[in-house]
Design a protein around this motif. Structure first.
Motif, PDB file in Angstrom:
ATOM      1  N   MET A   1       0.905  -1.051   0.136  1.00 18.18           N
ATOM      2  CA  MET A   1      -0.044   0.046  -0.131  1.00 18.18           C
ATOM      3  C   MET A   1       0.901   1.241   0.177  1.00 18.18           C
ATOM      4  SD  MET A   1      -2.898   0.872   2.751  1.00 18.18           S
ATOM      5  CE  MET A   1      -4.390   1.589   1.812  1.00 18.18           C
ATOM      6  N   VAL A   2       0.486   2.290  -1.023  1.00 20.35           N
ATOM      7  CA  VAL A   2       1.133   3.586  -0.945  1.00 20.35           C
ATOM      8  C   VAL A   2       0.761   4.466   0.318  1.00 20.35           C
ATOM      9  CG1 VAL A   2       1.891   5.363  -2.452  1.00 20.35           C
ATOM     10  CG2 VAL A   2       1.743   3.127  -3.403  1.00 20.35           C
ATOM     11  N   THR A   3       1.698   4.960   1.164  1.00 21.20           N
ATOM     12  CA  THR A   3       1.238   5.925   1.745  1.00 21.20           C
ATOM     13  C   THR A   3       1.410   7.479   1.279  1.00 21.20           C
ATOM     14  OG1 THR A   3       3.685   6.801   2.427  1.00 21.20           O
ATOM     15  CG2 THR A   3       2.958   4.774   3.414  1.00 21.20           C
ATOM     16  N   LEU A   4       0.400   8.180   1.760  1.00 21.00           N
ATOM     17  CA  LEU A   4       0.388   9.584   1.436  1.00 21.00           C
ATOM     18  C   LEU A   4       1.709  10.138   1.310  1.00 21.00           C
ATOM     19  CD1 LEU A   4      -1.826  11.642   0.786  1.00 21.00           C
ATOM     20  CD2 LEU A   4      -1.628  12.498   3.175  1.00 21.00           C
TER      21      LEU A   4
ATOM     22  N   ASN B   1       2.587  11.970  -2.237  1.00 19.23           N
ATOM     23  CA  ASN B   1       2.877  13.478  -2.585  1.00 19.23           C
ATOM     24  C   ASN B   1       4.292  13.452  -3.268  1.00 19.23           C
ATOM     25  OD1 ASN B   1       0.789  14.510  -1.832  1.00 19.23           O
ATOM     26  ND2 ASN B   1       1.593  14.652   0.386  1.00 19.23           N
ATOM     27  N   MET B   2       5.352  12.438  -2.794  1.00 21.64           N
ATOM     28  CA  MET B   2       6.799  12.514  -3.421  1.00 21.64           C
ATOM     29  C   MET B   2       6.549  12.333  -4.924  1.00 21.64           C
ATOM     30  SD  MET B   2      10.251  10.891  -1.998  1.00 21.64           S
ATOM     31  CE  MET B   2       9.674  10.136  -0.545  1.00 21.64           C
ATOM     32  N   LEU B   3       5.824  11.337  -5.275  1.00 24.32           N
ATOM     33  CA  LEU B   3       5.692  10.649  -6.464  1.00 24.32           C
ATOM     34  C   LEU B   3       5.201  12.036  -7.420  1.00 24.32           C
ATOM     35  CD1 LEU B   3       6.062   8.466  -8.966  1.00 24.32           C
ATOM     36  CD2 LEU B   3       3.819   7.680  -7.912  1.00 24.32           C
ATOM     37  N   ARG B   4       4.200  12.622  -7.065  1.00 23.40           N
ATOM     38  CA  ARG B   4       3.580  13.744  -7.636  1.00 23.40           C
ATOM     39  C   ARG B   4       4.557  14.825  -7.880  1.00 23.40           C
ATOM     40  NH1 ARG B   4      -0.887  15.778  -4.461  1.00 23.40           N
ATOM     41  NH2 ARG B   4      -1.588  13.603  -4.788  1.00 23.40           N
ATOM     42  N   ASN B   5       5.276  15.284  -6.849  1.00 20.62           N
ATOM     43  CA  ASN B   5       6.193  16.229  -7.071  1.00 20.62           C
ATOM     44  C   ASN B   5       7.471  15.872  -7.805  1.00 20.62           C
ATOM     45  OD1 ASN B   5       5.179  17.831  -5.136  1.00 20.62           O
ATOM     46  ND2 ASN B   5       6.242  17.248  -3.230  1.00 20.62           N
ATOM     47  N   TRP B   6       7.714  14.489  -7.973  1.00 15.71           N
ATOM     48  CA  TRP B   6       8.876  14.313  -8.946  1.00 15.71           C
ATOM     49  C   TRP B   6       8.063  14.269 -10.432  1.00 15.71           C
ATOM     50  CZ3 TRP B   6      13.996  13.647  -9.073  1.00 15.71           C
ATOM     51  CH2 TRP B   6      14.240  13.343  -7.748  1.00 15.71           C
ATOM     52  N   ILE B   7       6.828  13.911 -10.556  1.00 18.38           N
ATOM     53  CA  ILE B   7       6.445  14.083 -11.964  1.00 18.38           C
ATOM     54  C   ILE B   7       6.297  15.640 -12.475  1.00 18.38           C
ATOM     55  CG2 ILE B   7       4.109  13.560 -13.023  1.00 18.38           C
ATOM     56  CD1 ILE B   7       3.967  11.083 -11.711  1.00 18.38           C
ATOM     57  N   LEU B   8       5.575  16.369 -11.400  1.00 17.01           N
ATOM     58  CA  LEU B   8       5.612  17.709 -11.745  1.00 17.01           C
ATOM     59  C   LEU B   8       7.031  18.411 -11.986  1.00 17.01           C
ATOM     60  CD1 LEU B   8       3.090  19.059  -9.059  1.00 17.01           C
ATOM     61  CD2 LEU B   8       3.027  18.860 -11.641  1.00 17.01           C
ATOM     62  N   ALA B   9       8.083  17.961 -11.147  1.00 14.13           N
ATOM     63  CA  ALA B   9       9.438  18.427 -11.655  1.00 14.13           C
ATOM     64  C   ALA B   9       9.920  17.954 -12.920  1.00 14.13           C
ATOM     65  CB  ALA B   9      10.313  18.085 -10.552  1.00 14.13           C
ATOM     66  N   LEU B  10       9.622  16.950 -13.159  1.00 17.32           N
ATOM     67  CA  LEU B  10       9.961  16.357 -14.447  1.00 17.32           C
ATOM     68  C   LEU B  10       9.304  17.065 -15.727  1.00 17.32           C
ATOM     69  CD1 LEU B  10      11.597  14.237 -16.198  1.00 17.32           C
ATOM     70  CD2 LEU B  10       9.449  12.615 -15.812  1.00 17.32           C
ATOM     71  N   LEU B  11       7.954  17.395 -15.559  1.00 13.81           N
ATOM     72  CA  LEU B  11       7.482  17.974 -16.624  1.00 13.81           C
ATOM     73  C   LEU B  11       7.849  19.527 -16.677  1.00 13.81           C
ATOM     74  CD1 LEU B  11       3.669  16.844 -15.949  1.00 13.81           C
ATOM     75  CD2 LEU B  11       5.009  16.274 -17.689  1.00 13.81           C
ATOM     76  N   PHE B  12       8.237  20.160 -15.773  1.00 15.74           N
ATOM     77  CA  PHE B  12       8.752  21.488 -15.679  1.00 15.74           C
ATOM     78  C   PHE B  12       9.939  21.295 -16.282  1.00 15.74           C
ATOM     79  CE2 PHE B  12      11.205  24.919 -13.730  1.00 15.74           C
ATOM     80  CZ  PHE B  12      10.602  25.950 -14.015  1.00 15.74           C
ATOM     81  N   VAL B  13      11.018  20.458 -16.167  1.00 17.63           N
ATOM     82  CA  VAL B  13      12.089  20.378 -16.935  1.00 17.63           C
ATOM     83  C   VAL B  13      11.954  20.166 -18.256  1.00 17.63           C
ATOM     84  CG1 VAL B  13      14.180  18.967 -16.939  1.00 17.63           C
ATOM     85  CG2 VAL B  13      13.624  19.577 -14.892  1.00 17.63           C
ATOM     86  N   LEU B  14      11.015  19.182 -18.602  1.00 16.07           N
ATOM     87  CA  LEU B  14      10.809  18.951 -19.999  1.00 16.07           C
ATOM     88  C   LEU B  14      10.231  19.988 -20.775  1.00 16.07           C
ATOM     89  CD1 LEU B  14       9.810  14.984 -19.802  1.00 16.07           C
ATOM     90  CD2 LEU B  14      11.993  16.054 -20.547  1.00 16.07           C
TER      91      LEU B  14
END
Length: 107
Positions: free
Chosen positions: A1-4, A8-21
């Protein structure tokens, strides 16, 4: 089970990756940067340390037209020992003319 926290950390990584790209949306409508001309690059590399805008607008200026502008660029590059050719002198004169003087150029 994924914790909150992990979610949040996964969401932040995805946003950072999108920002970079894709960059910042704030810059989407910004005009593209223009490329500096050769004259501008030569002037900013070799001349700007001694010449500010004030030198081009002083009362006792030696430049009064396109011909005298080219002559002064030629003179000062010789004094500085830069060894510029005619094309470099003309490019720096064009840059200064566009920026400060606005004299008509002969064809």
């Amino acid at each position: 089970m994924v914790t909150l926290k992990e979610d949040n950390m996964l969401r932040n990584w995805i946003l950072a990756l999108l920002f970079v790209l894709f960059g910042s949306p704030a810059y989407a409508d910004a005009p593209p940067l223009r490329d500096a001309t050769r004259g501008e690059l030569l002037y900013s590399t070799h001349c700007i340390t001694c010449h500010s805008a004030k030198v081009h607008w002083r009362d006792k200026k030696l430049v009064t037209d396109w011909t005298s502008l080219r002559a002064e660029v030629r003179r000062w590059q010789e004094v500085s020992g830069l060894g510029w050719g005619d094309d470099d002198i003309t490019e720096v004169a064009r840059h200064l003319n566009a920026l400060y003087y606005h004299y008509p150029k002969p064809d």
